[in-house]
Design a protein around this motif. Structure first.
Motif, PDB file in Angstrom:
ATOM      1  N   PHE A 280      30.802 -12.898-136.779  1.00  0.00           N
ATOM      2  CA  PHE A 280      31.648 -11.806-137.204  1.00  0.00           C
ATOM      3  C   PHE A 280      30.975 -11.702-138.719  1.00  0.00           C
ATOM      4  O   PHE A 280      30.175 -12.572-139.336  1.00  0.00           O
ATOM      5  N   SER A 281      31.042 -10.256-139.410  1.00  0.00           N
ATOM      6  CA  SER A 281      30.857  -9.977-140.580  1.00  0.00           C
ATOM      7  C   SER A 281      31.475 -10.872-141.572  1.00  0.00           C
ATOM      8  O   SER A 281      30.964 -11.106-142.844  1.00  0.00           O
ATOM      9  N   ASN A 282      32.556 -11.506-141.163  1.00  0.00           N
ATOM     10  CA  ASN A 282      33.515 -11.978-142.231  1.00  0.00           C
ATOM     11  C   ASN A 282      34.092 -13.067-141.607  1.00  0.00           C
ATOM     12  O   ASN A 282      34.861 -13.702-142.167  1.00  0.00           O
ATOM     13  N   ALA A 283      33.323 -13.783-140.485  1.00  0.00           N
ATOM     14  CA  ALA A 283      33.991 -15.140-139.976  1.00  0.00           C
ATOM     15  C   ALA A 283      32.984 -15.583-138.751  1.00  0.00           C
ATOM     16  O   ALA A 283      32.307 -14.742-138.170  1.00  0.00           O
ATOM     17  N   ILE A 284      32.984 -16.809-138.509  1.00  0.00           N
ATOM     18  CA  ILE A 284      32.364 -17.401-137.424  1.00  0.00           C
ATOM     19  C   ILE A 284      33.556 -18.092-136.530  1.00  0.00           C
ATOM     20  O   ILE A 284      34.188 -18.710-137.150  1.00  0.00           O
ATOM     21  N   TRP A 285      33.571 -17.528-135.298  1.00  0.00           N
ATOM     22  CA  TRP A 285      34.627 -18.279-134.333  1.00  0.00           C
ATOM     23  C   TRP A 285      33.805 -19.089-133.129  1.00  0.00           C
ATOM     24  O   TRP A 285      32.976 -18.731-132.656  1.00  0.00           O
ATOM     25  N   GLU A 286      34.449 -20.375-133.074  1.00  0.00           N
ATOM     26  CA  GLU A 286      33.749 -21.190-132.217  1.00  0.00           C
ATOM     27  C   GLU A 286      34.971 -21.839-131.296  1.00  0.00           C
ATOM     28  O   GLU A 286      35.994 -21.945-131.568  1.00  0.00           O
ATOM     29  N   TYR A 287      34.602 -21.961-129.898  1.00  0.00           N
ATOM     30  CA  TYR A 287      35.357 -22.467-128.951  1.00  0.00           C
ATOM     31  C   TYR A 287      34.394 -23.593-128.129  1.00  0.00           C
ATOM     32  O   TYR A 287      33.648 -22.939-127.400  1.00  0.00           O
ATOM     33  N   ASP A 288      34.910 -24.786-128.000  1.00  0.00           N
ATOM     34  CA  ASP A 288      34.467 -25.802-127.219  1.00  0.00           C
ATOM     35  C   ASP A 288      35.096 -26.096-126.019  1.00  0.00           C
ATOM     36  O   ASP A 288      34.935 -27.112-125.272  1.00  0.00           O
ATOM     37  N   PHE A 289      36.188 -25.167-125.733  1.00  0.00           N
ATOM     38  CA  PHE A 289      37.134 -25.273-124.587  1.00  0.00           C
ATOM     39  C   PHE A 289      37.862 -26.437-124.797  1.00  0.00           C
ATOM     40  O   PHE A 289      38.584 -26.887-123.796  1.00  0.00           O
ATOM     41  N   THR A 290      37.961 -27.120-125.854  1.00  0.00           N
ATOM     42  CA  THR A 290      39.096 -27.935-126.351  1.00  0.00           C
ATOM     43  C   THR A 290      39.864 -27.564-127.569  1.00  0.00           C
ATOM     44  O   THR A 290      41.050 -27.592-127.778  1.00  0.00           O
ATOM     45  N   GLN A 291      39.162 -26.752-128.513  1.00  0.00           N
ATOM     46  CA  GLN A 291      39.476 -26.309-129.726  1.00  0.00           C
ATOM     47  C   GLN A 291      38.748 -25.200-130.318  1.00  0.00           C
ATOM     48  O   GLN A 291      37.717 -25.150-129.950  1.00  0.00           O
ATOM     49  N   VAL A 292      39.671 -24.402-130.961  1.00  0.00           N
ATOM     50  CA  VAL A 292      39.105 -23.125-131.432  1.00  0.00           C
ATOM     51  C   VAL A 292      38.906 -23.567-133.116  1.00  0.00           C
ATOM     52  O   VAL A 292      39.751 -23.872-133.655  1.00  0.00           O
ATOM     53  N   VAL A 293      37.532 -23.401-133.679  1.00  0.00           N
ATOM     54  CA  VAL A 293      37.150 -23.662-134.955  1.00  0.00           C
ATOM     55  C   VAL A 293      36.730 -22.182-135.619  1.00  0.00           C
ATOM     56  O   VAL A 293      35.859 -21.348-134.911  1.00  0.00           O
ATOM     57  N   LEU A 294      37.663 -21.823-136.499  1.00  0.00           N
ATOM     58  CA  LEU A 294      37.444 -20.447-137.206  1.00  0.00           C
ATOM     59  C   LEU A 294      36.764 -20.776-138.787  1.00  0.00           C
ATOM     60  O   LEU A 294      37.526 -21.401-139.713  1.00  0.00           O
ATOM     61  N   LYS A 295      35.713 -20.325-139.233  1.00  0.00           N
ATOM     62  CA  LYS A 295      35.204 -20.432-140.449  1.00  0.00           C
ATOM     63  C   LYS A 295      35.267 -18.967-141.097  1.00  0.00           C
ATOM     64  O   LYS A 295      34.579 -17.981-140.821  1.00  0.00           O
ATOM     65  N   SER A 296      36.032 -18.911-142.230  1.00  0.00           N
ATOM     66  CA  SER A 296      36.189 -17.609-143.112  1.00  0.00           C
ATOM     67  C   SER A 296      37.007 -17.701-144.182  1.00  0.00           C
ATOM     68  O   SER A 296      37.509 -19.069-144.481  1.00  0.00           O
ATOM     69  N   PRO A 297      36.912 -16.961-145.333  1.00  0.00           N
ATOM     70  CA  PRO A 297      36.232 -15.845-145.224  1.00  0.00           C
ATOM     71  C   PRO A 297      34.573 -15.738-145.654  1.00  0.00           C
ATOM     72  O   PRO A 297      34.112 -17.179-146.030  1.00  0.00           O
ATOM     73  N   ARG A 298      33.985 -14.983-145.669  1.00  0.00           N
ATOM     74  CA  ARG A 298      32.487 -14.900-145.887  1.00  0.00           C
ATOM     75  C   ARG A 298      32.152 -15.175-147.326  1.00  0.00           C
ATOM     76  O   ARG A 298      31.499 -15.802-147.566  1.00  0.00           O
ATOM     77  N   ASP A 299      32.984 -14.391-148.216  1.00  0.00           N
ATOM     78  CA  ASP A 299      32.796 -14.634-149.773  1.00  0.00           C
ATOM     79  C   ASP A 299      33.320 -15.928-150.147  1.00  0.00           C
ATOM     80  O   ASP A 299      34.584 -15.874-150.747  1.00  0.00           O
ATOM     81  N   SER A 300      32.962 -16.979-149.980  1.00  0.00           N
ATOM     82  CA  SER A 300      33.193 -18.470-150.532  1.00  0.00           C
ATOM     83  C   SER A 300      32.137 -18.779-151.422  1.00  0.00           C
ATOM     84  O   SER A 300      30.941 -18.968-151.024  1.00  0.00           O
ATOM     85  N   PHE A 301      32.507 -19.145-152.823  1.00  0.00           N
ATOM     86  CA  PHE A 301      31.530 -19.425-153.607  1.00  0.00           C
ATOM     87  C   PHE A 301      31.790 -21.074-154.391  1.00  0.00           C
ATOM     88  O   PHE A 301      32.963 -21.208-154.566  1.00  0.00           O
TER      89      PHE A 301
END
Length: 323
Positions: free
Chosen positions: A239-260
């Motif tokens: 996404f423009s403000n997150a990356i969502w991942e699922y390996d069928f055991t867990q969901v990993v959410l990386k957000s927000p985009r503006d991290s410095f």
């Protein structure tokens, strides 16, 4: 509760196991099955719907789990016998088209129809679909889906129908992923379809299928299904403000985009992890049985089976072996 399993192979046995799990507190569950060749099995096999009804009473619901080519023919038989709840295993070719071209009177006695694309009932994937439609994490840029099954290097694989049927990988494994991408991104029209089948020189078959296309908003959907890779499934949404991942055991959410960092340079965003084991066909079967036990009419869930079939047919026509 009389449950008819039309076609009683390995998949129907998995469906039966889910039914037993759903009704584990209930003792009055009876299964009958229809299979062309009578075999020794754990349920009563009959030769027709009429015989099942005559011997065991009204059929409360049916699971059509026979060969793909017979789905529509059997579906029409179930309509004719007025079975109120009908579950058709994917790809259910022609089912939605038949419904849309028939008069309403044809379906007066039918309370609910569901096509068994089971990814559509998984909790984390339902959540992802809502995030895409609501733009919770901004615009969807890209969706990657991969499913590896690792079957092609087994000694007995060449003798199986999966190796002998040139479209088996597309009809069985890839169809789920194509259908899921249509569901997640609310695809009504697709653009820029490209597809490639990969030939494996070691065992001499096309064991991997790649597909990519775009929706009307321009997001790229990239899909790969393989019988030649290790067993692994993964979904990744950019996404423009997150990356969502699922390996069928867990969901990993990386957000927000503006991290410095302290120098004002971009750094990896915060990561949150939530456990979500995939339930396979269980979530789909349970959803269907909820409608059966409630005994109520509900909007039929064809799960984009018509559009999925159209796209799969185009993939088969465009298929080629990559160099």
């Amino acid at each position: 509760m009389h449950i008819l399993l039309y076609g009683y192979g390995s998949h129907a046995r998995r469906i039966k196991s889910c039914c037993l799990d759903y009704f584990k507190e209930c003792k009055d569950i009876f299964f009958s099955g229809i299979k062309r060749q009578k075999i020794d099995t754990d349920i009563s096999l009959v030769s027709s719907i009429d015989e099942a009804t005559s011997l065991y009473g009204k059929i409360n619901c049916v699971f059509i789990a026979s060969s793909n080519s017979s789905h529509l023919e059997i579906f029409k038989k179930c309509l004719d016998k007025k079975i109120e709840f009908i579950y058709v295993e994917k790809p259910a070719t022609g089912i939605q088209e038949f419904f849309e071209s028939s008069s309403a009177d044809t379906f007066l006695d039918i309370k609910y129809i569901q096509i068994g694309y089971h990814f559509n009932y998984s909790k984390p994937l339902l959540s992802l679909g809502k995030s895409i439609s609501s733009k919770e994490f901004g615009e969807l840029i890209r969706l990657d889906i991969f499913a590896g099954h690792g079957l092609a290097f087994k000694d007995e694989f060449k003798k199986t129908w999966r190796a002998k049927d040139k479209d088996a990988l597309i009809d069985t494994a890839l169809s789920h992923l194509v259908n899921l991408s249509i569901k997640l991104c609310s695809i009504e029209e697709y653009y820029n379809l490209t597809t490639a089948a990969k030939y494996n020189e070691i065992h001499g078959i096309k064991d991997t299928q790649h597909v990519s296309f775009c929706g009307k908003q321009g997001a790229l959907l990239s899909i790969s299904s393989s019988w030649g890779s290790p067993f692994e499934q993964s979904i990744k949404a950019y996404f423009s403000n997150a990356i969502w991942e699922y390996d069928f055991t867990q969901v990993v959410l990386k957000s927000p985009r503006d991290s410095f960092d302290q120098n004002g340079f971009f750094q990896a965003p915060n990561k949150s992890i939530e456990k979500y084991n995939f339930e396979g066909i269980k979530s789909s079967v349970f959803h269907f049985l909820n409608q059966v036990t409630n005994n109520r009419c509900k909007k039929h869930e064809f799960n984009n089976s018509r559009l999925t079939s159209v796209l799969l047919d185009e993939i088969k026509c465009a298929n080629y072996v990559s160099p």
